[in-house]
Design an enzyme around this catalytic site. Sequence first.
Site, short mmCIF file in Angstrom:
data_model
loop_
_atom_site.label_atom_id
_atom_site.label_comp_id
_atom_site.label_asym_id
_atom_site.label_seq_id
_atom_site.Cartn_x
_atom_site.Cartn_y
_atom_site.Cartn_z
N ASN A 150 51.00 41.01 88.01
CA ASN A 150 51.75 39.83 87.61
C ASN A 150 53.21 40.21 87.37
OD1 ASN A 150 52.29 37.08 86.70
ND2 ASN A 150 50.10 36.95 86.26
N ARG A 151 53.91 39.44 86.55
CA ARG A 151 55.36 39.58 86.45
C ARG A 151 55.80 40.20 85.12
NH1 ARG A 151 53.95 35.25 89.41
NH2 ARG A 151 55.09 34.94 91.38
N HIS A 173 53.77 42.69 90.42
CA HIS A 173 52.66 43.52 90.89
C HIS A 173 53.04 45.00 91.05
CE1 HIS A 173 50.24 40.05 91.08
NE2 HIS A 173 50.53 39.63 92.28
N HIS A 188 43.17 41.34 94.02
CA HIS A 188 43.96 40.22 94.56
C HIS A 188 43.37 39.65 95.85
CE1 HIS A 188 47.53 37.76 95.24
NE2 HIS A 188 48.05 38.22 94.11
N THR A 189 42.05 39.48 95.91
CA THR A 189 41.45 38.84 97.07
C THR A 189 41.73 37.34 97.07
OG1 THR A 189 39.70 40.50 97.27
CG2 THR A 189 39.26 38.35 98.23
N TYR A 190 42.01 36.79 98.25
CA TYR A 190 42.15 35.34 98.44
C TYR A 190 40.83 34.82 99.00
CZ TYR A 190 47.33 35.71 98.40
OH TYR A 190 48.65 35.93 98.07
N ASP A 232 49.97 28.38 90.27
CA ASP A 232 50.24 29.81 90.12
C ASP A 232 50.48 30.05 88.63
OD1 ASP A 232 50.73 32.47 90.46
OD2 ASP A 232 52.54 32.24 91.67
N GLN A 262 44.78 34.72 86.44
CA GLN A 262 45.83 34.03 87.19
C GLN A 262 45.16 33.22 88.30
OE1 GLN A 262 49.01 34.36 86.23
NE2 GLN A 262 50.14 33.30 87.84
N GLU A 305 42.76 36.22 89.69
CA GLU A 305 43.15 37.56 89.26
C GLU A 305 42.93 37.72 87.75
OE1 GLU A 305 47.29 38.02 90.72
OE2 GLU A 305 46.81 36.11 91.70
#
Length: 355
Positions: free
Chosen positions: A89-90, A115, A188-190, A254, A292, A319
């Site tokens: 994340n940020r 990330h 981080h799988t979509y 997001d 997330q 996430e």
Amino acid sequence: MLKVYLTFSFLLTALLNAQAHGKEKEIGFYQLKRGNLKLNLTNYGATIISVIVPDKHGNLDDIALGYDDIEQYKNDTCYFGALVGRVANRIGHAEFTLDNHTYKLPANDHGNTLHGGFTGFGDVIWTVKAHKEDSYITFTYDSQDNEEGFPGRVEVEVTYMLIGRNKYVVKMIAKPIDKATPVNLAQHTYWNLGGQKSGDILSHEVQIFGSKITAVDNNLIPTGKLESVKGTPYDFLEPRTVGSRVNEVPGLYDINYVIDGKRSGHLQKVVTVRENVSGRKLELWSNQVGVQFYTSGMLKATKGKNGVIYDKYGGIALETQGLPDSVNHPNFPSQIVHSGQTYKHYMVYRFTACC
């Protein structure tokens, strides 16, 4: 029908030469298989390439977004399937202060760090510690002091393990060796439960077991406040489709949810996702305090597996993690791990299909 990602399955011995931190390492492809569940992975970024599960009719399909070849992963900006860190994340303003020292980090996202920086854990080659095709694979990575600006050396290990029927575990472990450092890893799988080639995820029904979000500014940096989702477009306390209120948020979801009743270190159900055409359902448990929820609103004409073009809302990322930018918000649970301590992050995925 499964040509490309089944090709990955037969590449267990395929190796490519690459450079990482001045040492020549090998990139390999590996499979985990039990019953109708198959995972294909690579040690580049400890990445999940594909997840193959049956639908309600028993038909198999790949439900994870990804690429056809390793060069695409090297140039990836979407983090498809990657293990991200040292801090997922940020981090606001690309800096934080620890023990009276301010650490400057790479600003790779609108003046902030995303990330782990320009070369995070999803962009390095991991070592395969152990692999048993019908059971598990363990990747390890030795992150050095001052890597992407973070203090201290950290030994990291991630295991993907099949359990029971159509379930797998992700176990993430990190041990600082010589200095205190922040650690917040994420997978981080979509996901597209209709199949990675089936279009958008707006009809997916989602339930998130979190009644608060970490409020953010225009650059998605937390303000430090926790806000209730009730009565807002972020309310998924009861199952509803992604598309039902997506037009009421800034173009996409997001945002980080704080999981209700979370007891540190204990597994708890975080989210469920269902796609009605295929009948597939994903349930996710974690021992982390947040998740997330990202609906890939930034995807645009991205060429994925089998030549499929991924566009806006092509997948859902879930996430689990600590609260974002915790290093700059003392009121958030700390992500600082000291030498001699061990960071532990567990995820359990369960897939079913019916009706």
